[in-house]
Enzyme design. Structure first.
Site, PDB file in Angstrom:
ATOM      1  N   CYS A  71       0.832  -1.197   0.000  1.00  0.00           N
ATOM      2  CA  CYS A  71       0.000   0.000   0.000  1.00  0.00           C
ATOM      3  C   CYS A  71       0.871   1.253   0.000  1.00  0.00           C
ATOM      4  CB  CYS A  71      -0.895   0.007   1.246  1.00  0.00           C
ATOM      5  SG  CYS A  71      -1.824   1.532   1.396  1.00  0.00           S
ATOM      6  N   CYS A  77      -1.283   6.594   6.535  1.00  0.00           N
ATOM      7  CA  CYS A  77      -2.526   6.077   7.107  1.00  0.00           C
ATOM      8  C   CYS A  77      -2.244   5.428   8.453  1.00  0.00           C
ATOM      9  CB  CYS A  77      -3.097   5.064   6.115  1.00  0.00           C
ATOM     10  SG  CYS A  77      -4.421   4.077   6.771  1.00  0.00           S
ATOM     11  N   CYS A  80      -2.192   0.653   9.378  1.00  0.00           N
ATOM     12  CA  CYS A  80      -1.146  -0.370   9.480  1.00  0.00           C
ATOM     13  C   CYS A  80       0.077   0.223  10.185  1.00  0.00           C
ATOM     14  CB  CYS A  80      -0.688  -0.813   8.092  1.00  0.00           C
ATOM     15  SG  CYS A  80      -1.917  -1.775   7.217  1.00  0.00           S
ATOM     16  N   CYS A 163      -8.466   0.031   0.491  1.00  0.00           N
ATOM     17  CA  CYS A 163      -7.554  -0.462   1.526  1.00  0.00           C
ATOM     18  C   CYS A 163      -7.323  -1.948   1.287  1.00  0.00           C
ATOM     19  CB  CYS A 163      -8.172  -0.238   2.902  1.00  0.00           C
ATOM     20  SG  CYS A 163      -7.307  -1.127   4.186  1.00  0.00           S
ATOM     21  N   GLN A 298     -15.965 -10.629  15.229  1.00  0.00           N
ATOM     22  CA  GLN A 298     -14.530 -10.633  14.927  1.00  0.00           C
ATOM     23  C   GLN A 298     -14.302 -10.191  13.481  1.00  0.00           C
ATOM     24  OE1 GLN A 298     -11.985 -11.411  16.953  1.00  0.00           O
ATOM     25  NE2 GLN A 298     -13.012 -12.336  18.710  1.00  0.00           N
ATOM     26  N   TYR A 327     -17.328 -12.986  29.178  1.00  0.00           N
ATOM     27  CA  TYR A 327     -17.064 -11.954  28.153  1.00  0.00           C
ATOM     28  C   TYR A 327     -17.483 -12.531  26.796  1.00  0.00           C
ATOM     29  CZ  TYR A 327     -13.870 -10.647  31.952  1.00  0.00           C
ATOM     30  OH  TYR A 327     -13.326 -10.360  33.166  1.00  0.00           O
ATOM     31  N   GLU A 348     -21.999 -11.459  29.601  1.00  0.00           N
ATOM     32  CA  GLU A 348     -21.544 -10.335  28.775  1.00  0.00           C
ATOM     33  C   GLU A 348     -22.173  -9.047  29.306  1.00  0.00           C
ATOM     34  OE1 GLU A 348     -19.661  -9.449  25.971  1.00  0.00           O
ATOM     35  OE2 GLU A 348     -20.652  -7.512  26.160  1.00  0.00           O
ATOM     36  N   CYS A 433      -6.487 -10.725  23.893  1.00  0.00           N
ATOM     37  CA  CYS A 433      -6.048  -9.837  22.811  1.00  0.00           C
ATOM     38  C   CYS A 433      -4.939  -8.911  23.299  1.00  0.00           C
ATOM     39  CB  CYS A 433      -7.222  -9.046  22.251  1.00  0.00           C
ATOM     40  SG  CYS A 433      -8.143  -8.155  23.495  1.00  0.00           S
TER      41      CYS A 433
HETATM   42  N1  SAH Z   1     -16.010 -13.717  22.973  1.00  0.00           N
HETATM   43  C1  SAH Z   1     -16.591 -12.732  22.108  1.00  0.00           C
HETATM   44  C2  SAH Z   1     -16.318 -11.288  22.523  1.00  0.00           C
HETATM   45  C3  SAH Z   1     -14.936 -10.948  22.993  1.00  0.00           C
HETATM   46  S1  SAH Z   1     -14.613  -9.229  23.113  1.00  0.00           S
HETATM   47  C4  SAH Z   1     -16.189 -12.958  20.676  1.00  0.00           C
HETATM   48  O1  SAH Z   1     -15.150 -13.559  20.418  1.00  0.00           O
HETATM   49  O2  SAH Z   1     -16.904 -12.539  19.780  1.00  0.00           O
HETATM   50  C5  SAH Z   1     -14.805  -8.914  24.824  1.00  0.00           C
HETATM   51  C6  SAH Z   1     -16.224  -8.768  25.259  1.00  0.00           C
HETATM   52  O3  SAH Z   1     -16.226  -8.481  26.653  1.00  0.00           O
HETATM   53  C7  SAH Z   1     -16.987  -7.602  24.617  1.00  0.00           C
HETATM   54  O4  SAH Z   1     -18.173  -8.108  24.054  1.00  0.00           O
HETATM   55  C8  SAH Z   1     -17.286  -6.645  25.790  1.00  0.00           C
HETATM   56  O5  SAH Z   1     -18.531  -5.995  25.662  1.00  0.00           O
HETATM   57  C9  SAH Z   1     -17.288  -7.589  26.963  1.00  0.00           C
HETATM   58  N2  SAH Z   1     -16.973  -7.029  28.294  1.00  0.00           N
HETATM   59  C10 SAH Z   1     -16.167  -5.994  28.599  1.00  0.00           C
HETATM   60  N3  SAH Z   1     -16.051  -5.858  29.924  1.00  0.00           N
HETATM   61  C11 SAH Z   1     -16.813  -6.837  30.493  1.00  0.00           C
HETATM   62  C12 SAH Z   1     -17.075  -7.233  31.834  1.00  0.00           C
HETATM   63  N4  SAH Z   1     -16.540  -6.583  32.862  1.00  0.00           N
HETATM   64  N5  SAH Z   1     -17.882  -8.284  32.037  1.00  0.00           N
HETATM   65  C13 SAH Z   1     -18.432  -8.968  30.997  1.00  0.00           C
HETATM   66  N6  SAH Z   1     -18.204  -8.632  29.702  1.00  0.00           N
HETATM   67  C14 SAH Z   1     -17.411  -7.585  29.449  1.00  0.00           C
END
Ligand code: SAH
Length: 486
Positions: A71, A77, A80, A163, A298, A327, A348, A433
Site C-alpha cells: 500500500c 494512514c 497499518c 484499503c 470478529q 465476556y 456479557e 487480545c
Molecule cells: N467472545 C466474544 C467477545 C470478545 S470481546 C467474541 O469472540 O466474539 C470482549 C467482550 O467483553 C466484549 O463483548 C465486551 O462488551 C465484553 N466485556 C467488557 N467488559 C466486560 C465485563 N466486565 N464483564 C463482561 N463482559 C465484558
C-alpha cells in the site's frame, strides 16, 4: 539534544505497537515506521529526560527484513504499523512479544515457555482479510469529498478507497455513496463545528455468504434522499442490508444508538466453521450468525475460525461438561462450545450482545446455552455465593468443568479470577487480545493451583502490532484426559 536535531540512529528493537527503538546519546528513541536493522536519519520531535520520539527522515541503510509495502499510503494512514516488515518477521515479532510479556510480567521461565508454546498461526495471504470497514467522510483542502482513514494520531482523513486489508467491494460502495452525495448535495459531517450530515460509511461483508451491509452514520434524525441512496447501492452484487445510524453527539465514538433499515434485511448472515486443529482444514460443522450494524463480530473471519477451533480443542469437551463462557459478546464462542458440551453459560456486559447471542442460539437450534447480562466480576461471584447450599443443576454451574474467558484488553478483574479459582474448574481456556494483561492474569491463576499447559498465538491483524493468544490452564491435581494427551 534539542527538538528538531537530526542524527543517525540504528534501530535495535521494536516496541509493542511495532515502532522502532534505538539508542543515541544515552537516550532511547521511539520512531514510527522504522524497523529493526534500519539505519536512519532521525529528527527529534519530542524529548523527555531519558527517552524521546523521533521521525524517520531518511533510511540510510534499510533493514534486511524490509519489504516493499503493497500500500503506497502505509506511512500516512494510521491503519497499518508494520506493513514494511516481511510477513515472516511480523509473525516472529508477535511471537516474541508474547514470550517477552509472559517472562517479564508473568514470571514464566524460558524452559516452561519452550515446553508449552506452540508456533504462531499466521495467514497464508495476509491481505484483504477484514470483513468490516468504517470509513470517515469529509472534505480535503480543495473542498473535494473524501473517504478514507485517519492519518495516524490525527483526525485528518487520508483518501483511501481501496484499503488492501479490506475487500475489493468497498471501493465500489464508497464510490456509489459519494456519487449519491454529490448528486443530491448531501454534505459530509464537519467535526470542527458539528455541521454537515454523513459521518462514516460502515461496510460489513459476510465472507462465507458474500452478503454486504452498508450503514451510513449520520448527524441527523432523517436521511434525505434515502430511496435514491438505495437505487445507487442495491444493484451491487451481494447487497443485503442498507441502513442509517443516527449519531448527533460531538464524539469520536462512531455509532450512535439507533439504526434504521431502509432496504433489505436489518442484518447479514455469516457462518463460522469449525476447523480441524491439526492442519486447520474445514470440517463440515458451521454455526450461522446474524450480524447487525451494531453487533460485535470478529473482523478476521479466517483467523477467527482457527482461533475458536483451538479454544474448543483446548477446552477438551466430550459432551458431558458444563462450561462458563465469560465476556461472551454475541455468543460466538459459546455457540461453538455448546455443540460439544452439556450446557454453556455465557456472561456479557452489553445487553444488545446478549440479545444477539440468544437469537443466534435459536437460529442454530441450539438449546443448551443460557446467557446472563452483567459484569463477569459481578455475575460470577454473585452466582457462586448465592447458590452455596444448592445441589444438582446449580452445583454444576458453581463447579463447572471448564471456564472460557475472552476479556477486552484490560484483562480479567481480580475478583473474577479469584472466583474462577474458587469454582475449581478442571480447565480454564483464556483467549486474550493483550499478552501483557494475559501474563498478569496467568500468574494469578498459576498461584491459584492452575498450571499452564498450552499457549498459541494467532495473527488476527496482519500489518498491525496486535496479537491474540489462546492459553490452556489445567488444575494441578487433575490428570490429563486420554483424549487430550499429546
Ligand atoms: N467472545 C466474544 C467477545 C470478545 S470481546 C467474541 O469472540 O466474539 C470482549 C467482550 O467483553 C466484549 O463483548 C465486551 O462488551 C465484553 N466485556 C467488557 N467488559 C466486560 C465485563 N466486565 N464483564 C463482561 N463482559 C465484558
Amino acid at each position: 539534544m534539542k527538538k528538531n536535531d537530526i542524527f543517525e540512529l540504528e534501530i535495535t528493537d521494536m516496541g509493542v505497537d511495532g515502532e522502532g527503538i534505538g539508542h543515541y546519546d544515552g537516550m532511547t528513541f521511539f520512531v514510527k515506521d522504522a524497523l529493526i536493522g534500519d539505519k536512519i536519519l532521525a529528527r527529534a520531535v519530542k524529548l523527555k529526560k531519558k527517552y524521546g520520539y523521533a521521525r524517520m527522515e531518511e533510511i540510510v541503510m534499510p533493514s534486511v527484513d524490509r519489504v516493499m509495502p503493497r500500500c503506497p499510503l502505509h506511512r500516512r494512514c494510521g491503519g497499518c504499523q508494520i506493513q514494511a516488515l516481511s510477513y515472516e518477521k511480523q509473525l516472529e515479532f508477535k511471537e516474541r512479544k508474547v514470550r517477552n510479556n509472559l517472562m517479564r510480567i508473568g514470571g514464566f521461565s524460558e524452559e516452561k515457555l519452550d515446553a508449552v508454546m506452540e508456533p504462531i498461526v499466521g495467514m497464508e495471504n495476509p491481505y484483504r482479510y477484514r470483513n468490516k470497514a468504517q470509513f470517515p467522510v469529509g472534505y480535503d483542502k480543495n473542498g473535494e469529498l473524501v473517504t478514507g482513514f485517519y492519518a495516524s494520531r490525527t483526525h485528518c482523513i487520508v483518501q483511501v478507497e481501496d484499503c488492501l486489508l479490506g475487500v475489493a467491494d468497498n471501493k465500489v460502495i464508497l464510490n456509489a455513496v459519494k456519487d449519491w452525495m454529490r448528486a443530491y448535495q448531501i454534505p459530509a459531517y464537519d467535526e470542527s463545528d458539528g455541521s454537515g450530515l454523513v459521518r462514516h460509511i460502515l461496510i460489513r461483508y459476510g465472507f462465507t455468504t458474500r452478503e454486504i451491509m452498508v450503514c451510513l452514520v449520520i448527524n441527523g434524525d432523517n436521511l434525505p434522499a434515502g430511496q435514491e441512496l438505495v437505487e445507487h447501492l442495491k444493484e451491487i452484487p451481494g447487497m443485503t442490508s442498507i441502513s442509517y445510524n443516527v449519531n448527533c453527539e460531538r464524539t469520536n465514538v462512531i455509532l450512535g444508538k439507533s439504526t434504521h433499515c431502509i432496504w433489505g434485511m436489518p442484518y447479514i448472515t455469516d457462518y463460522i466453521h469449525l476447523r480441524n486443529t491439526e492442519d486447520f482444514s474445514l470440517t463440515d460443522r458451521a454455526i450461522a450468525y446474524h450480524i447487525s450494524p451494531q453487533s460485535f463480530y470478529q473482523v478476521n473471519p479466517l483467523q477467527t475460525e482457527k482461533l475458536y477451533s483451538t479454544a474448543l480443542e483446548y477446552a477438551g469437551l466430550t459432551g458431558k461438561e458444563s462450561v462458563w463462557d465469560l465476556y461472551c459478546g454475541i455468543g460466538t464462542i459459546s455457540l461453538f462450545l455448546s455443540r460439544k458440551a452439556k450446557q454453556v453459560y455465557g456472561v456479557e456486559i452489553v445487553p444488545q450482545a446478549i440479545e444477539d447471542a440468544k437469537n443466534n442460539a435459536k437460529l442454530n437450534g441450539i438449546m443448551n446455552t443460557e446467557f446472563f447480562v452483567g459484569k463477569a466480576e459481578e455475575v460470577l461471584p454473585a452466582f457462586y455465593e448465592k447458590n452455596e447450599a444448592c445441589d444438582s443443576a446449580a452445583s454444576k454451574m458453581r463447579h463447572p468443568d471448564v471456564i472460557v474467558v475472552d476479556p477486552p484488553r484490560k484483562g480479567c478483574d481480580e475478583h473474577c479470577l479469584s472466583t474462577m479459582i474458587a469454582m475449581r474448574p478442571k480447565r480454564i481456556v483464556y483467549v486474550s487480545c493483550d499478552s501483557a494483561t494475559l501474563a498478569r492474569d496467568l500468574s494469578i491463576l498459576v498461584d491459584g493451583e492452575y498450571e499452564v499447559r498450552r499457549i498459541r498465538a494467532f495473527d488476527q491483524f496482519p500489518h498491525s502490532g496486535h496479537v491474540e493468544c489462546v492459553t490452556l490452564l489445567q488444575r494441578k491435581d487433575i490428570k490429563t484426559p486420554k483424549n487430550m494427551r499429546e
